[in-house]
Design an enzyme around this catalytic site. Structure first.
Site, PDB file in Angstrom:
ATOM      1  CD  GLU A  19      -9.740   0.104  10.650  1.00 31.15           C
ATOM      2  OE1 GLU A  19     -10.639  -0.281  10.521  1.00 31.15           O
ATOM      3  OE2 GLU A  19      -9.313   0.088  11.588  1.00 31.15           O
ATOM      4  CB  THR A  20      -6.037   4.931   5.480  1.00 25.91           C
ATOM      5  OG1 THR A  20      -5.825   5.736   7.087  1.00 25.91           O
ATOM      6  CG2 THR A  20      -5.587   5.323   5.251  1.00 25.91           C
TER       7      THR A  20
END
Length: 157
Positions: free
Chosen positions: A75-76
Site C-alpha cells: 500500500e505504501t
C-alpha cells in the site's frame, strides 16, 4: 532506524515541488507505520516505486514475514506511485488492496517494486511485486487509489 537515506526522484518532479516550498522526499516518506516497520523508499516516480523492508521485526508468531507487513509495504508503494501520478493537485487514497502470498520469508530483506496498471484522472492502480533476496516472489499485490483534489481533501470533503 535512524539511518539517513536518499530517495531517487526525477529532477523535474523535485523542481516542481521545490517551487512550492514542498520537501518531496519528506512528503513521500512511509509515515509513522513505515518507520516502525523500517520501510526504505529507494526510488519514486509515477512509472516505478522501489522500497525495501526487513523481515526481522515484521513477522507473525511462526517466524514468517507477516502478510499484513507485505500489505503495508504494497500500500505504501502503490500510494506513492499514485501520488506521483496525480501530481501536486491530487491526493491519493487507497480504496482497494489485494495480496496473494506466494511463499514465506524468515530473514533478510524483501524488496517491493510498484508499477502502474492504470493511471487515469480519478483513479490509479499499481501492481506491487515483493521479492526476497534470492529474487523469489513472496507476494503479489494490487492497489487502487482514488485521486482526490488536494483542496477538497484538505477541506475534509
Amino acid at each position: 532506524m535512524g539511518e539517513q537515506h536518499s530517495v531517487k526522484f526525477p529532477q523535474e518532479v523535485l523542481d516542481e515541488y521545490a517551487a512550492l516550498g514542498i520537501d518531496l522526499p519528506a512528503l513521500f516518506s512511509a509515515g509513522d507505520l513505515g518507520r516502525r516497520m523500517e520501510i526504505r523508499i529507494l526510488e519514486a516516480s509515477a512509472e516505478r516505486v522501489v522500497a525495501t523492508m526487513p523481515v526481522k521485526g515484521n513477522t507473525q508468531p511462526y517466524g514468517l514475514l507477516h502478510g499484513g507487513a507485505s500489505a503495508v509495504l504494497a500500500e505504501t508503494l502503490g500510494s506513492v506511485g499514485a501520488m506521483m501520478h496525480g501530481g501536486i493537485t491530487k491526493v491519493a487514497v487507497g480504496v482497494d488492496l489485494n495480496c496473494t502470498h506466494h511463499r514465506g520469508a524468515r530473514s533478510g530483506i524483501v524488496t517491493g517494486v510498484a508499477t502502474p496498471v492504470h493511471r487515469g484522472r480519478s483513479t490509479a492502480t499499481y501492481e506491487v511485486v515483493i521479492s526476497d533476496e534470492q529474487d523469489r516472489r513472496v507476494c503479489t499485490a494490487r492497489l487502487t487509489c482514488l485521486l482526490r483534489d488536494a483542496e477538497q481533501a484538505a477541506a475534509g470533503a
